[in-house]
Each structure stands twice: as structure tokens, then as C-alpha cells.
Write a protein that holds these residues in place. Structure first.
Motif, PDB file in Angstrom:
ATOM      1  N   PRO A 175       0.804  -1.230   0.000  1.00 39.09           N
ATOM      2  CA  PRO A 175       0.000   0.000   0.000  1.00 39.09           C
ATOM      3  C   PRO A 175       0.837   1.281   0.000  1.00 39.09           C
ATOM      4  CG  PRO A 175      -0.896  -1.583   1.565  1.00 39.09           C
ATOM      5  CD  PRO A 175       0.422  -2.141   1.096  1.00 39.09           C
ATOM      6  N   ASP A 176       2.104   1.188   0.468  1.00 39.72           N
ATOM      7  CA  ASP A 176       2.951   2.388   0.493  1.00 39.72           C
ATOM      8  C   ASP A 176       3.716   2.589  -0.814  1.00 39.72           C
ATOM      9  OD1 ASP A 176       4.856   0.391   0.596  1.00 39.72           O
ATOM     10  OD2 ASP A 176       5.812   1.086   2.434  1.00 39.72           O
ATOM     11  N   GLY A 177       3.443   1.750  -1.812  1.00 36.42           N
ATOM     12  CA  GLY A 177       4.085   1.913  -3.116  1.00 36.42           C
ATOM     13  C   GLY A 177       5.376   1.163  -3.280  1.00 36.42           C
ATOM     14  N   THR A 178       5.833   0.457  -2.243  1.00 32.84           N
ATOM     15  CA  THR A 178       7.030  -0.372  -2.371  1.00 32.84           C
ATOM     16  C   THR A 178       6.630  -1.769  -2.841  1.00 32.84           C
ATOM     17  OG1 THR A 178       6.913  -1.045  -0.044  1.00 32.84           O
ATOM     18  CG2 THR A 178       8.257   0.897  -0.578  1.00 32.84           C
ATOM     19  N   LEU A 179       7.623  -2.555  -3.233  1.00 35.73           N
ATOM     20  CA  LEU A 179       7.352  -3.885  -3.766  1.00 35.73           C
ATOM     21  C   LEU A 179       7.193  -4.908  -2.645  1.00 35.73           C
ATOM     22  CD1 LEU A 179       9.939  -3.994  -6.692  1.00 35.73           C
ATOM     23  CD2 LEU A 179       7.518  -3.368  -6.813  1.00 35.73           C
ATOM     24  N   VAL A 211      -1.658  -5.082  -2.756  1.00 31.85           N
ATOM     25  CA  VAL A 211      -2.050  -6.415  -2.311  1.00 31.85           C
ATOM     26  C   VAL A 211      -3.260  -6.399  -1.380  1.00 31.85           C
ATOM     27  CG1 VAL A 211       0.156  -7.566  -2.631  1.00 31.85           C
ATOM     28  CG2 VAL A 211      -0.257  -6.273  -0.534  1.00 31.85           C
ATOM     29  N   ASP A 212      -3.510  -5.271  -0.711  1.00 28.87           N
ATOM     30  CA  ASP A 212      -4.664  -5.195   0.187  1.00 28.87           C
ATOM     31  C   ASP A 212      -5.908  -4.663  -0.515  1.00 28.87           C
ATOM     32  OD1 ASP A 212      -4.008  -2.555  -0.174  1.00 28.87           O
ATOM     33  OD2 ASP A 212      -4.013  -2.032   1.968  1.00 28.87           O
ATOM     34  N   GLY A 213      -5.810  -4.484  -1.836  1.00 32.98           N
ATOM     35  CA  GLY A 213      -6.952  -3.998  -2.608  1.00 32.98           C
ATOM     36  C   GLY A 213      -7.031  -2.491  -2.724  1.00 32.98           C
ATOM     37  N   SER A 214      -6.177  -1.769  -2.020  1.00 37.06           N
ATOM     38  CA  SER A 214      -6.182  -0.310  -2.109  1.00 37.06           C
ATOM     39  C   SER A 214      -5.563   0.153  -3.419  1.00 37.06           C
ATOM     40  CB  SER A 214      -5.430   0.302  -0.927  1.00 37.06           C
ATOM     41  OG  SER A 214      -4.065  -0.095  -0.941  1.00 37.06           O
TER      42      SER A 214
END
Length: 255
Positions: A175-179, A211-214
Motif C-alpha cells: 500500500p505504500d508503493g514499495t514492492l 495487495v490489500d486492494g487499495s
């Protein structure tokens, strides 16, 4: 009306001796930029020269994919290296690939860190500064490929290096834009159609689903398809075809 353009890159030259990884020739028919290994995480001189020659014949831009000195771990293990050593290691790698590219009738036109080094310098300011300093020392005109908002980009900006934002077609995002770490299930995507749809959103909307849908905002001047991923050529071709259908032009970010 302006045409939307994006670069498509892949990690190539990652075989070693009799060990073959990926289909470099097939990928070079699809991508516009090739991140070529420099011998520290993968690649041997003869193989790297072949890749440089093949890229030069096709007009594909060559980038130096610099890494930790970690052949056994494929450059995917963190190395607690001093800044002085890391700067020298990166200078050495760029120089080696530049010689091979020159012999192939081309040149190194950008630099992209690989694997654990790429991920480490998202937040590690010391190593980020060391890598940026190495690129600047070799050629202040060399662009660097990486993640927007990273410590690496901050260090590169401070030195006046051109930064090129990269998105990953076949990797899951936090969600923070990292892989998502490769140690986690689902970190590497393999469905070519799903990958193509994600890239369409990245380029067209500037977003990707985490991955969390966000929904995560993402900058994508260049999109990477990993050459060693399962079905890499199929995925890269699907991405190219989808972007073409979207009216996006594939073009290298360097001249």
C-alpha cells in the motif's frame, strides 16, 4: 493532441557460463531498453558482449544494471557494504559494461540498480548516496532508473542526475508503493493478461492495485518486465500489445 509514450525495459544478460536464464533475444524484440547485468550478480563477459551486440543491432538502449557483489545469491541478499566500497563497486560495474557496449557499437545510456540494492536504497540514505555518487563520478549525464520518492532519487536529484520513475509490470505492490518481498507468496505475477491490464492502469491512470486492494498512485516513465520471470516474453508481448491498443507509443527514455 500529444502522444503518450512509455519505455519498456527488461533485465537481461543474467545467464552465467552454461547456465541460461531467460530468452534475451526474444525479449530484445519487444523492449525498448535493456538492463544488462554487469557481472556482480549475474552475467559473464562473453554473454554480456553478446547481449550488447544483440541490443545494438535492434536499436535497444543499454543500461548498466549494477548490484551487490553477490553471484551466489543473484544479488537478492542485502550486503552491509561501506559507502566507499559500494561507490567503487558501482563505478567498476558501469565501466565494465561501458567497454562491452562500446565494443558492440553502442553505449551505456542509463543506470539501474538490481535486486536487494534497488530495494535497499529506497530507504537507506547512506547506500543511496554512495550509488548516486558513483553514477555522477562516471558521467553526470547518465540517467538513473528507480522508484519515485526513494532516498536514491533524493540523492540523485542533489547531484543533478536525471531520475526516471519506474513501475513493475509483474511485481505486487504494498500500500505504500514499495514492492512486496519475493519471499512472500504472490510477489511475482505470471498471468500475462492480468499483467497487461495492470500496466494499462499504471500508464493510463497512474495507479496500481496493492495487495490489500487499495489503489496506489504510481509514476511510470518506464515499465519493467523481469526477464527471468515465468513466461516473461509472453508477458512483455501482452504488455506491448495492450499499450498499443491503448494508443501508447513505446519509446526509450534515452536517445
Amino acid at each position: 493532441m500529444s502522444t503518450v509514450t512509455v519505455d519498456l525495459n527488461a533485465d537481461l544478460g543474467e545467464g552465467f557460463g552454461v547456465w541460461t536464464l531467460g530468452d534475451d533475444d526474444a525479449m530484445l524484440e519487444v523492449v525498448t531498453s535493456a538492463n544488462v547485468a554487469c557481472g556482480f550478480h549475474a552475467g559473464d563477459p562473453a554473454g554480456l558482449l553478446r547481449v550488447c551486440r544483440a541490443a545494438a543491432r535492434r536499436g535497444v538502449r543499454i543500461g548498466a544494471q549494477v548490484a551487490y557483489r553477490d553471484l551466489a545469491g543473484f544479488g537478492r541478499r542485502y550486503v552491509d557494504v561501506t559507502a566507499e566500497d559500494l561507490t567503487a563497486d558501482v563505478i567498476y560495474q558501469i565501466g565494465a559494461l561501458q567497454a562491452l557496449a562500446t565494443a558492440a557499437g553502442s553505449s551505456v545510456s542509463y543506470v539501474k540498480p538490481h535486486g536487494a540494492l534497488y530495494n535497499t536504497i529506497v530507504g537507506d540514505e547512506g547506500q543511496a548516496v554512495a550509488v548516486a555518487a558513483a553514477v555522477h563520478a562516471v558521467d553526470p549525464g547518465l540517467p538513473v532508473l528507480g522508484l519515485t520518492g526513494s532516498a536514491f532519487f533524493a540523492a540523485a536529484d542533489a547531484l543533478g542526475l536525471r531520475t526516471v520513475s519506474e513501475a513493475f509490470a509483474d511485481r505486487a505492490y504494498q500500500p505504500d508503493g514499495t514492492l512486496v518481498s519475493r519471499r512472500e507468496p504472490g510477489a511475482v505475477l505470471t498471468d500475462a493478461d492480468a499483467i497487461a491490464a495492470r500496466v494499462s492502469s499504471m500508464v493510463g491512470l497512474g495507479t496500481v492495485e496493492a495487495v490489500d486492494g487499495s489503489t496506489v498512485a504510481i509514476a511510470a516513465e518506464s515499465v519493467c518486465v523481469h526477464g527471468d520471470s515465468p513466461g516473461a516474453v509472453r508477458s512483455a508481448t501482452a504488455v506491448r500489445d495492450r499499450l498499443g491498443a491503448d494508443g501508447v507509443t513505446l519509446r526509450a527514455f534515452t536517445r
